[in-house]
Design a protein around this motif. Structure first.
Motif, PDB file in Angstrom:
ATOM      1  N   GLN A 309       0.881  -1.054  -0.118  1.00 24.43           N
ATOM      2  CA  GLN A 309       0.130  -0.536   0.085  1.00 24.43           C
ATOM      3  C   GLN A 309       0.759   1.435   0.363  1.00 24.43           C
ATOM      4  O   GLN A 309       0.260   2.701  -0.111  1.00 24.43           O
ATOM      5  CB  GLN A 309      -1.244   0.052   0.992  1.00 24.43           C
ATOM      6  CG  GLN A 309      -0.316  -0.088   2.807  1.00 24.43           C
ATOM      7  CD  GLN A 309      -0.566  -1.532   3.042  1.00 24.43           C
ATOM      8  OE1 GLN A 309       0.218  -2.405   2.330  1.00 24.43           O
ATOM      9  NE2 GLN A 309      -1.139  -2.492   3.763  1.00 24.43           N
ATOM     10  N   SER A 310       2.414   1.461  -0.051  1.00 25.66           N
ATOM     11  CA  SER A 310       3.077   2.513   0.106  1.00 25.66           C
ATOM     12  C   SER A 310       3.476   2.298  -1.132  1.00 25.66           C
ATOM     13  O   SER A 310       4.837   3.506  -1.373  1.00 25.66           O
ATOM     14  CB  SER A 310       3.796   2.010   1.569  1.00 25.66           C
ATOM     15  OG  SER A 310       3.063   2.050   2.435  1.00 25.66           O
ATOM     16  N   MET A 311       3.521   1.832  -1.882  1.00 22.06           N
ATOM     17  CA  MET A 311       4.663   1.872  -2.994  1.00 22.06           C
ATOM     18  C   MET A 311       4.277   2.962  -4.190  1.00 22.06           C
ATOM     19  O   MET A 311       2.997   2.614  -4.666  1.00 22.06           O
ATOM     20  CB  MET A 311       4.390   0.235  -4.057  1.00 22.06           C
ATOM     21  CG  MET A 311       5.405  -0.553  -4.039  1.00 22.06           C
ATOM     22  SD  MET A 311       5.667  -1.765  -4.843  1.00 22.06           S
ATOM     23  CE  MET A 311       3.844  -2.216  -4.996  1.00 22.06           C
ATOM     24  N   PRO A 312       4.743   4.448  -4.485  1.00 20.81           N
ATOM     25  CA  PRO A 312       4.179   5.306  -4.859  1.00 20.81           C
ATOM     26  C   PRO A 312       3.796   5.105  -6.167  1.00 20.81           C
ATOM     27  O   PRO A 312       4.639   3.973  -6.381  1.00 20.81           O
ATOM     28  CB  PRO A 312       5.616   6.552  -4.247  1.00 20.81           C
ATOM     29  CG  PRO A 312       6.487   5.830  -4.485  1.00 20.81           C
ATOM     30  CD  PRO A 312       5.973   4.304  -4.053  1.00 20.81           C
ATOM     31  N   ASP A 379       3.452 -10.656  -4.773  1.00 22.70           N
ATOM     32  CA  ASP A 379       4.450 -11.232  -3.290  1.00 22.70           C
ATOM     33  C   ASP A 379       3.989 -10.432  -2.599  1.00 22.70           C
ATOM     34  O   ASP A 379       3.838 -10.833  -0.833  1.00 22.70           O
ATOM     35  CB  ASP A 379       5.890 -11.395  -3.702  1.00 22.70           C
ATOM     36  CG  ASP A 379       6.104 -11.781  -2.644  1.00 22.70           C
ATOM     37  OD1 ASP A 379       6.577 -12.743  -1.915  1.00 22.70           O
ATOM     38  OD2 ASP A 379       7.431 -10.822  -2.264  1.00 22.70           O
ATOM     39  N   LEU A 380       3.963  -8.989  -2.699  1.00 27.98           N
ATOM     40  CA  LEU A 380       3.761  -8.095  -1.919  1.00 27.98           C
ATOM     41  C   LEU A 380       2.094  -8.171  -1.349  1.00 27.98           C
ATOM     42  O   LEU A 380       2.052  -7.565  -0.154  1.00 27.98           O
ATOM     43  CB  LEU A 380       3.790  -6.639  -1.550  1.00 27.98           C
ATOM     44  CG  LEU A 380       5.654  -6.647  -2.206  1.00 27.98           C
ATOM     45  CD1 LEU A 380       5.581  -5.191  -2.768  1.00 27.98           C
ATOM     46  CD2 LEU A 380       6.212  -7.348  -1.568  1.00 27.98           C
ATOM     47  N   LYS A 381       0.924  -8.039  -1.918  1.00 28.51           N
ATOM     48  CA  LYS A 381      -0.282  -8.181  -2.091  1.00 28.51           C
ATOM     49  C   LYS A 381      -0.691  -8.892  -0.376  1.00 28.51           C
ATOM     50  O   LYS A 381      -1.028  -8.576   0.629  1.00 28.51           O
ATOM     51  CB  LYS A 381      -1.075  -8.669  -3.147  1.00 28.51           C
ATOM     52  CG  LYS A 381      -2.831  -8.196  -2.479  1.00 28.51           C
ATOM     53  CD  LYS A 381      -3.120  -8.050  -3.680  1.00 28.51           C
ATOM     54  CE  LYS A 381      -4.733  -7.146  -3.198  1.00 28.51           C
ATOM     55  NZ  LYS A 381      -5.342  -7.308  -4.834  1.00 28.51           N
ATOM     56  N   LYS A 382      -0.007 -10.414   0.016  1.00 26.54           N
ATOM     57  CA  LYS A 382      -0.462 -11.228   0.217  1.00 26.54           C
ATOM     58  C   LYS A 382       0.463 -10.942   1.962  1.00 26.54           C
ATOM     59  O   LYS A 382      -0.592 -11.584   3.192  1.00 26.54           O
ATOM     60  CB  LYS A 382       0.071 -12.514   0.173  1.00 26.54           C
ATOM     61  CG  LYS A 382      -0.391 -13.169  -0.961  1.00 26.54           C
ATOM     62  CD  LYS A 382       0.617 -14.731  -1.287  1.00 26.54           C
ATOM     63  CE  LYS A 382       0.804 -15.036  -2.354  1.00 26.54           C
ATOM     64  NZ  LYS A 382       2.142 -16.018  -2.526  1.00 26.54           N
ATOM     65  N   VAL A 383       0.469 -10.166   1.632  1.00 24.90           N
ATOM     66  CA  VAL A 383       1.713  -9.961   3.751  1.00 24.90           C
ATOM     67  C   VAL A 383       1.237  -7.961   3.800  1.00 24.90           C
ATOM     68  O   VAL A 383       1.836  -7.817   4.738  1.00 24.90           O
ATOM     69  CB  VAL A 383       3.188 -10.046   3.413  1.00 24.90           C
ATOM     70  CG1 VAL A 383       3.397 -11.554   3.578  1.00 24.90           C
ATOM     71  CG2 VAL A 383       3.486  -9.050   2.599  1.00 24.90           C
ATOM     72  N   ARG A 384      -0.011  -7.543   2.947  1.00 34.57           N
ATOM     73  CA  ARG A 384       0.493  -5.940   2.844  1.00 34.57           C
ATOM     74  C   ARG A 384      -0.195  -6.377   4.857  1.00 34.57           C
ATOM     75  O   ARG A 384       0.232  -4.620   4.867  1.00 34.57           O
ATOM     76  CB  ARG A 384      -0.714  -5.935   1.859  1.00 34.57           C
ATOM     77  CG  ARG A 384      -2.663  -5.899   2.197  1.00 34.57           C
ATOM     78  CD  ARG A 384      -3.078  -5.530   0.892  1.00 34.57           C
ATOM     79  NE  ARG A 384      -3.866  -5.647   1.040  1.00 34.57           N
ATOM     80  CZ  ARG A 384      -4.474  -7.501   1.136  1.00 34.57           C
ATOM     81  NH1 ARG A 384      -4.750  -8.322   0.849  1.00 34.57           N
ATOM     82  NH2 ARG A 384      -6.151  -7.649   1.102  1.00 34.57           N
ATOM     83  N   ASN A 385      -0.720  -6.699   5.591  1.00 40.79           N
ATOM     84  CA  ASN A 385      -1.370  -5.714   6.235  1.00 40.79           C
ATOM     85  C   ASN A 385      -0.042  -6.461   7.764  1.00 40.79           C
ATOM     86  O   ASN A 385      -1.302  -6.056   8.704  1.00 40.79           O
ATOM     87  CB  ASN A 385      -3.232  -7.089   6.862  1.00 40.79           C
ATOM     88  CG  ASN A 385      -3.952  -5.883   5.987  1.00 40.79           C
ATOM     89  OD1 ASN A 385      -3.632  -4.370   5.917  1.00 40.79           O
ATOM     90  ND2 ASN A 385      -4.448  -6.523   5.599  1.00 40.79           N
TER      91      ASN A 385
END
Ligand SMILES: Cc1cc2nc3c(=O)[nH]c(=O)nc-3n(C[C@H](O)[C@H](O)[C@H](O)COP(=O)(O)OP(=O)(O)OC[C@H]3O[C@@H](n4cnc5c(N)ncnc54)[C@H](O)[C@@H]3O)c2cc1C
Length: 550
Positions: A309-312, A379-385
């Protein structure tokens, strides 16, 4: 062009940074078209000199880029054989079994590597393909075109006096111009920060979050060395004071990487991340491992933790941000090298297609789409929280809630938590002194734990003293007038290299001193200063740490 005359050279693609992201982009461009003109500029004295990772490498990025990396002699030879996770208390530890861990946390198939050496090897591969690599060349400025697009960079400016004027041997550097400029500067790059600000790329995204990673290489008693063993810990000594934890990786030659990460959203301004790391080594389990060994190297680097969620936005006219200039670390796995490589590959493929179509200096939207929707995004979406849950509810809740969330993401492809927000930036998270108590840290014993300056000498850092400080203050009054009363000037403690001091002499006002020569380029000051008054820029090329096999 600036007021001074600089020579300029034209390329197809100009790449800033010889990390896994920049090198992967360079290699992929030449794989796709040997005639492309590609230049890569690295501020370290050699490629690898400024590279600091854990590192356990997930080889999926390299598999996609150079499938025959084994035959080509990549320095990736220590497979992970054992994976341990411990919760530490002050006097003991509890092993968390592997079975409740989501599959993505498993290190089977990964390798313990020196990323510095992997980057050195990747640079050889790139040069063999015809990439021009210039180490010792810090890119200090961006060059903009007539329509505001990024056209290139200025690199190799040398010989300024400490006051910024031109010294006797002044060299203005060169302008390296390209159809596309790739910024692979890693975490909190100075040119990337400018691009993100100028083109407002963070709009609509969560603030980037960071940790400070510190690392030592130890040579230990061969009887205790277990090549291929990976150990992670959480809990003591940070407890509820901050998020973070440790890593201990047994590589070859009786060497062990001992590292410690402190999340930079900690509130207590008295927290001293470096001393937390030193204290950690006195835990009985760690002390027993290190007893009789010796520390042979030290370094530090910020790590991006904001994730999905922080990737610009990562493209603007003429420029693309790669790897950790965007922030592509999978936080619970503490891994970003694979994504850095995949992002370099994706950017190269987008630029190649654009150049083939006769385009230049526009937005490589295909690259951004691939990052968000392809392997990196997945890869990143699965661990976003995991990180926001940790920040909100603390360690224990985050282990259960974050673990549960990773399981539902893995098994069902969904999260019951939606996408959590990170909230404040790490600088804004810093609390004021009136709300916090000072922390009493034991003195380093010189055997297991070391004072900061002694350890900095093991980073082999060197900065030519007769140049302007590359750590600049927007307002010279702020450290003493505002940060000292409000936060006890936390730069004295958060910097892992002892760059910042508040000097008190009898009968005089306190003074803020910047010992820029010690700087190991971790960028923590640029991130954590509560007044956002410190700006990290590049020193002259070749200066900084000279890490051996970090
Ligand atoms: C303590 C720690 C432990 C980690 N552990 C792991 C791990 O075990 N596994 C894993 O996969 N990932 C790990 N990571 C994350 C990983 O290091 C990053 O994801 C990765 O380094 C990102 O690669 P990059 O190419 O984007 O940037 P970097 O590796 O940071 O490379 C950037 C390069 O650009 C150069 N540069 C920067 N600015 C300029 C400029 N203006 N001019 C010229 N050169 C410039 C730098 O000197 C550097 O060589 C860890 C990170 C830290 C800090």
């Amino acid at each position: 062009m600036t007021d001074m005359q600089r020579e300029s050279m034209e390329y197809d693609v100009v790449i800033v940074g010889g990390g896994p992201a920049g090198l992967s982009a360079a290699i992929r461009l030449k794989q796709l078209d040997a005639d492309l003109q590609v230049v890569l500029l690295e501020k370290g004295s050699e490629v690898g000199a400024h590279i600091l990772s854990g590192a356990v490498l997930d080889p999926c990025g390299l598999d996609a880029l150079i499938p025959d990396w084994k035959e080509k002699g990549a320095p990736i030879t220590v497979p992970v054989r054992e994976d341990n996770f411990y919760m530490l208390g002050e006097a003991g530890q509890v092993r968390v079994p592997n079975w409740p861990m989501p599959k993505l946390m498993n290190n089977h198939g990964n390798y313990i590597v020196s990323m510095g050496n992997v980057c050195r090897w990747m640079a050889e591969q790139a040069e063999a393909l015809g990439v021009e690599i210039f180490p010792g060349m810090a890119c200090s400025e961006l060059v903009y075109g007539e329509n505001g697009e990024v056209r290139g960079v200025v690199a190799g400016e040398f010989g300024k006096n400490p006051d910024g004027s031109k010294g006797d041997g002044y060299e203005p550097g060169m302008e390296l111009l390209g159809k596309y400029v790739f910024l692979g500067e890693g975490v909190r790059g100075s040119l990337s920060k400018e691009v993100i600000g100028k083109f407002n790329l963070s709009e609509g995204h969560e603030p980037q979050k960071f940790g400070l990673g510190m690392k030592e290489i130890w040579e230990i008693d061969p009887a205790k060395h277990r090549e291929g063993t990976v150990t992670h810990t959480m809990g003591w000594p940070l407890g509820a004071n901050a998020g973070g934890g440790s890593f201990i990786y047994h590589l070859e030659n009786n060497q062990v990487y001992v590292g410690f990460v402190v999340h930079l959203n900690y509130k207590n301004p008295y927290l001293y991340p470096y001393m937390e790391f030193q204290r950690f080594k006195h835990h009985p389990m760690v002390a027993e491992l290190l007893k009789g060994g010796k520390r042979v190297a030290y370094g530090a680097r910020a790590i991006s933790e904001g994730g999905y969620q922080s990737m610009p936005k990562m493209v603007a006219p003429g420029v693309a941000l790669l790897g950790c200039s965007v922030g592509m670390v999978n936080v619970p796995r503490i891994k970003g090298n694979h994504n850095a490589m995949l992002s370099g590959k994706a950017a190269a493929e987008a630029a190649h297609a654009a150049i083939q179509a006769g385009r230049a200096s526009d937005e490589l939207t295909a690259y951004e789409t691939e990052v968000r929707e392809g392997a990196i995004g997945k890869d990143l979406k699965k661990v976003r929280n995991v990180k926001p849950l940790w920040s909100k509810y603390g360690l224990t809740a985050s282990l259960t809630l974050g673990g549960f969330d990773m399981w539902t993401n893995e098994l069902l492809g969904l999260s019951l938590f939606g996408t959590q927000k990170h909230g404040k930036s790490d600088a804004e998270a810093t609390g004021k002194v009136f709300a916090h108590k000072p922390i009493d840290y034991p003195k380093p014993d010189g055997t297991l734990s070391f004072d900061r300056l002694t350890n900095v000498s093991f980073s082999f850092t060197n900065h030519e003293e007769s140049q302007p400080a590359h750590l600049t203050l927007k307002n010279a009054e702020v450290p003493i007038a505002e940060n000292l009363p409000n936060y006890d000037e936390p730069a004295q403690r958060y910097c892992p290299a002892g760059v910042y001091e508040v000097v008190r002499e009898e009968g005089k006002e306190p003074r803020f001193v910047i010992n820029f020569q010690n700087c190991v380029h971790c960028k923590t000051c640029d991130i954590k200063d509560p007044s956002q008054n410190i700006h990290w820029t590049v020193p002259q090329g070749g200066d900084g740490p000279n890490y051996p096999n970090m």
